[in-house]
Design a protein around this motif. Sequence first.
Motif, PDB file in Angstrom:
ATOM      1  N   SER A 194      -1.571  -2.865 -39.403  1.00  7.59           N
ATOM      2  CA  SER A 194      -0.915  -1.851 -38.561  1.00  7.59           C
ATOM      3  C   SER A 194      -1.908  -0.817 -38.020  1.00  7.59           C
ATOM      4  CB  SER A 194       0.206  -1.156 -39.331  1.00  7.59           C
ATOM      5  OG  SER A 194      -0.296  -0.542 -40.503  1.00  7.59           O
ATOM      6  N   TRP A 195      -2.908  -0.425 -38.818  1.00  8.74           N
ATOM      7  CA  TRP A 195      -3.892   0.539 -38.305  1.00  8.74           C
ATOM      8  C   TRP A 195      -4.640  -0.048 -37.110  1.00  8.74           C
ATOM      9  CZ3 TRP A 195      -2.983   5.221 -39.095  1.00  8.74           C
ATOM     10  CH2 TRP A 195      -2.580   5.724 -40.333  1.00  8.74           C
ATOM     11  N   THR A 196      -4.914  -1.330 -37.148  1.00 10.34           N
ATOM     12  CA  THR A 196      -5.648  -1.980 -36.067  1.00 10.34           C
ATOM     13  C   THR A 196      -4.897  -1.835 -34.752  1.00 10.34           C
ATOM     14  OG1 THR A 196      -6.711  -3.521 -37.571  1.00 10.34           O
ATOM     15  CG2 THR A 196      -6.548  -4.197 -35.266  1.00 10.34           C
ATOM     16  N   LEU A 197      -3.617  -2.132 -34.744  1.00  8.10           N
ATOM     17  CA  LEU A 197      -2.823  -2.026 -33.514  1.00  8.10           C
ATOM     18  C   LEU A 197      -2.713  -0.578 -33.045  1.00  8.10           C
ATOM     19  CD1 LEU A 197      -0.078  -4.664 -34.244  1.00  8.10           C
ATOM     20  CD2 LEU A 197      -1.848  -4.778 -32.484  1.00  8.10           C
ATOM     21  N   LEU A 198      -2.625   0.358 -33.983  1.00  4.48           N
ATOM     22  CA  LEU A 198      -2.538   1.760 -33.590  1.00  4.48           C
ATOM     23  C   LEU A 198      -3.868   2.273 -33.029  1.00  4.48           C
ATOM     24  CD1 LEU A 198      -0.313   3.118 -36.486  1.00  4.48           C
ATOM     25  CD2 LEU A 198       0.358   2.569 -34.139  1.00  4.48           C
ATOM     26  N   ILE A 199      -4.972   1.806 -33.554  1.00  2.00           N
ATOM     27  CA  ILE A 199      -6.292   2.155 -33.008  1.00  2.00           C
ATOM     28  C   ILE A 199      -6.396   1.636 -31.582  1.00  2.00           C
ATOM     29  CG2 ILE A 199      -8.775   1.661 -33.194  1.00  2.00           C
ATOM     30  CD1 ILE A 199      -8.282   1.588 -36.314  1.00  2.00           C
ATOM     31  N   ILE A 200      -6.008   0.397 -31.375  1.00  4.68           N
ATOM     32  CA  ILE A 200      -6.044  -0.192 -30.030  1.00  4.68           C
ATOM     33  C   ILE A 200      -5.106   0.573 -29.103  1.00  4.68           C
ATOM     34  CG2 ILE A 200      -5.486  -2.263 -28.693  1.00  4.68           C
ATOM     35  CD1 ILE A 200      -6.454  -3.843 -31.252  1.00  4.68           C
ATOM     36  N   ARG A 201      -3.924   0.916 -29.574  1.00  2.00           N
ATOM     37  CA  ARG A 201      -2.982   1.704 -28.763  1.00  2.00           C
ATOM     38  C   ARG A 201      -3.618   3.015 -28.309  1.00  2.00           C
ATOM     39  NH1 ARG A 201       1.431   4.873 -31.890  1.00  2.00           N
ATOM     40  NH2 ARG A 201      -0.485   6.016 -32.305  1.00  2.00           N
ATOM     41  N   GLU A 202      -4.254   3.734 -29.232  1.00  2.00           N
ATOM     42  CA  GLU A 202      -4.864   5.017 -28.870  1.00  2.00           C
ATOM     43  C   GLU A 202      -5.975   4.840 -27.844  1.00  2.00           C
ATOM     44  OE1 GLU A 202      -3.749   8.133 -29.529  1.00  2.00           O
ATOM     45  OE2 GLU A 202      -2.110   6.968 -30.376  1.00  2.00           O
ATOM     46  N   ALA A 203      -6.784   3.804 -28.024  1.00  2.00           N
ATOM     47  CA  ALA A 203      -7.858   3.552 -27.058  1.00  2.00           C
ATOM     48  C   ALA A 203      -7.276   3.243 -25.688  1.00  2.00           C
ATOM     49  CB  ALA A 203      -8.737   2.401 -27.538  1.00  2.00           C
ATOM     50  N   MET A 204      -6.203   2.485 -25.674  1.00  2.00           N
ATOM     51  CA  MET A 204      -5.616   2.027 -24.421  1.00  2.00           C
ATOM     52  C   MET A 204      -4.804   3.118 -23.723  1.00  2.00           C
ATOM     53  SD  MET A 204      -3.508  -1.483 -24.087  1.00  2.00           S
ATOM     54  CE  MET A 204      -4.900  -2.382 -24.756  1.00  2.00           C
ATOM     55  N   VAL A 205      -3.996   3.830 -24.469  1.00  2.00           N
ATOM     56  CA  VAL A 205      -3.032   4.754 -23.881  1.00  2.00           C
ATOM     57  C   VAL A 205      -3.606   6.156 -23.686  1.00  2.00           C
ATOM     58  CG1 VAL A 205      -0.751   5.820 -24.211  1.00  2.00           C
ATOM     59  CG2 VAL A 205      -1.100   3.421 -24.799  1.00  2.00           C
ATOM     60  N   THR A 206      -4.466   6.597 -24.598  1.00  2.00           N
ATOM     61  CA  THR A 206      -4.987   7.966 -24.510  1.00  2.00           C
ATOM     62  C   THR A 206      -6.482   8.004 -24.211  1.00  2.00           C
ATOM     63  OG1 THR A 206      -5.469   8.169 -26.877  1.00  2.00           O
ATOM     64  CG2 THR A 206      -3.237   8.772 -26.150  1.00  2.00           C
ATOM     65  N   ASP A 207      -7.084   6.837 -23.967  1.00  2.00           N
ATOM     66  CA  ASP A 207      -8.524   6.746 -23.694  1.00  2.00           C
ATOM     67  C   ASP A 207      -9.380   7.301 -24.831  1.00  2.00           C
ATOM     68  OD1 ASP A 207      -8.271   5.472 -21.218  1.00  2.00           O
ATOM     69  OD2 ASP A 207      -7.980   7.387 -20.189  1.00  2.00           O
ATOM     70  N   THR A 208      -8.873   7.218 -26.043  1.00  2.00           N
ATOM     71  CA  THR A 208      -9.652   7.667 -27.196  1.00  2.00           C
ATOM     72  C   THR A 208     -10.816   6.716 -27.409  1.00  2.00           C
ATOM     73  OG1 THR A 208      -7.674   8.608 -28.204  1.00  2.00           O
ATOM     74  CG2 THR A 208      -9.525   8.169 -29.679  1.00  2.00           C
ATOM     75  N   THR A 209     -12.004   7.279 -27.624  1.00  2.00           N
ATOM     76  CA  THR A 209     -13.197   6.457 -27.858  1.00  2.00           C
ATOM     77  C   THR A 209     -14.001   6.930 -29.066  1.00  2.00           C
ATOM     78  OG1 THR A 209     -14.582   7.834 -26.416  1.00  2.00           O
ATOM     79  CG2 THR A 209     -13.472   5.926 -25.390  1.00  2.00           C
ATOM     80  N   ARG A 210     -13.755   8.128 -29.535  1.00  4.98           N
ATOM     81  CA  ARG A 210     -14.599   8.714 -30.576  1.00  4.98           C
ATOM     82  C   ARG A 210     -13.910   8.707 -31.930  1.00  4.98           C
ATOM     83  NH1 ARG A 210     -17.310  13.405 -26.826  1.00  4.98           N
ATOM     84  NH2 ARG A 210     -18.308  11.883 -25.441  1.00  4.98           N
ATOM     85  N   PHE A 211     -14.706   8.454 -32.960  1.00  8.04           N
ATOM     86  CA  PHE A 211     -14.217   8.319 -34.326  1.00  8.04           C
ATOM     87  C   PHE A 211     -13.308   9.479 -34.711  1.00  8.04           C
ATOM     88  CE2 PHE A 211     -14.416   8.730 -38.902  1.00  8.04           C
ATOM     89  CZ  PHE A 211     -14.342   7.435 -39.343  1.00  8.04           C
ATOM     90  N   GLN A 212     -13.796  10.707 -34.547  1.00  9.61           N
ATOM     91  CA  GLN A 212     -13.022  11.877 -34.969  1.00  9.61           C
ATOM     92  C   GLN A 212     -11.715  11.985 -34.205  1.00  9.61           C
ATOM     93  OE1 GLN A 212     -13.859  13.783 -37.683  1.00  9.61           O
ATOM     94  NE2 GLN A 212     -11.766  14.513 -37.419  1.00  9.61           N
ATOM     95  N   ASP A 213     -11.727  11.603 -32.933  1.00 12.63           N
ATOM     96  CA  ASP A 213     -10.485  11.648 -32.148  1.00 12.63           C
ATOM     97  C   ASP A 213      -9.473  10.621 -32.646  1.00 12.63           C
ATOM     98  OD1 ASP A 213     -11.548  13.701 -30.624  1.00 12.63           O
ATOM     99  OD2 ASP A 213     -12.233  12.354 -29.032  1.00 12.63           O
ATOM    100  N   PHE A 214      -9.948   9.420 -32.988  1.00 14.36           N
ATOM    101  CA  PHE A 214      -9.044   8.429 -33.587  1.00 14.36           C
ATOM    102  C   PHE A 214      -8.463   8.988 -34.878  1.00 14.36           C
ATOM    103  CE2 PHE A 214     -11.558   5.101 -31.224  1.00 14.36           C
ATOM    104  CZ  PHE A 214     -10.492   4.512 -30.555  1.00 14.36           C
ATOM    105  N   ARG A 215      -9.330   9.565 -35.683  1.00 15.90           N
ATOM    106  CA  ARG A 215      -8.903  10.106 -36.979  1.00 15.90           C
ATOM    107  C   ARG A 215      -7.862  11.206 -36.802  1.00 15.90           C
ATOM    108  NH1 ARG A 215     -13.026  12.114 -41.577  1.00 15.90           N
ATOM    109  NH2 ARG A 215     -11.324  12.569 -42.950  1.00 15.90           N
ATOM    110  N   ASP A 216      -8.136  12.131 -35.883  1.00 14.00           N
ATOM    111  CA  ASP A 216      -7.205  13.242 -35.649  1.00 14.00           C
ATOM    112  C   ASP A 216      -5.867  12.756 -35.105  1.00 14.00           C
ATOM    113  OD1 ASP A 216      -9.217  14.962 -36.471  1.00 14.00           O
ATOM    114  OD2 ASP A 216      -9.725  15.614 -34.439  1.00 14.00           O
ATOM    115  N   ARG A 217      -5.897  11.820 -34.162  1.00 16.34           N
ATOM    116  CA  ARG A 217      -4.662  11.344 -33.529  1.00 16.34           C
ATOM    117  C   ARG A 217      -3.808  10.512 -34.490  1.00 16.34           C
ATOM    118  NH1 ARG A 217      -4.232  11.905 -28.120  1.00 16.34           N
ATOM    119  NH2 ARG A 217      -6.088  12.538 -26.989  1.00 16.34           N
ATOM    120  N   LEU A 218      -4.471   9.720 -35.340  1.00 12.45           N
ATOM    121  CA  LEU A 218      -3.745   8.783 -36.192  1.00 12.45           C
ATOM    122  C   LEU A 218      -3.500   9.294 -37.607  1.00 12.45           C
ATOM    123  CD1 LEU A 218      -5.580   5.524 -35.104  1.00 12.45           C
ATOM    124  CD2 LEU A 218      -3.247   6.208 -34.503  1.00 12.45           C
TER     125      LEU A 218
END
Length: 151
Positions: free
Chosen positions: A23-47
């Motif tokens: 499930s984390w994998t799909l949510l990481i991909i979702r964030e990259a795709m939908v919010t243009d997240t690219t940075r580790f800390q941003d993934f961490r903060d969003r998820l």
Amino acid sequence: MAAALGKDSKCSIARSVEVLGDSWTLLIIREAMVTDTTRFQDFRDRLGVAGNILAKRLAFLVDEGVFERRTYQKAGTRTREEYLLTEAGRSLSVVIAALAEWGRARRPREDGTSPNFFDRKTDTRAQLAFVASDGSRIPPEQLIARRTRDS
């Protein structure tokens, strides 16, 4: 992380789940795709995902060709890594859209949100559909599935 699933690891679904089944994998991909997240800390903060889990998932997704790791540096800071979707990663938009559509229909919430996809040039909302070779739409309830060889 990738282990042969089930008796038939030749199946394209089993091969896909080996990469995407967490499930984390799909949510990481979702964030990259939908919010243009690219940075580790941003993934961490969003998820709200633990750093060790995120680091492991991102490394795996880089190894599997879903993300590409690139180094960046802001002025006056140390170099860091960012994670950009590859062509293979961007092609998962169909998977993310299907999950969003299913969730809207089968797991609705009053306060729910979900990604929708739009044509970059016209801003027209895109819809998922099964389309026959003659261009006609086939409703999901009319479909049957058969196992065939990958082409």
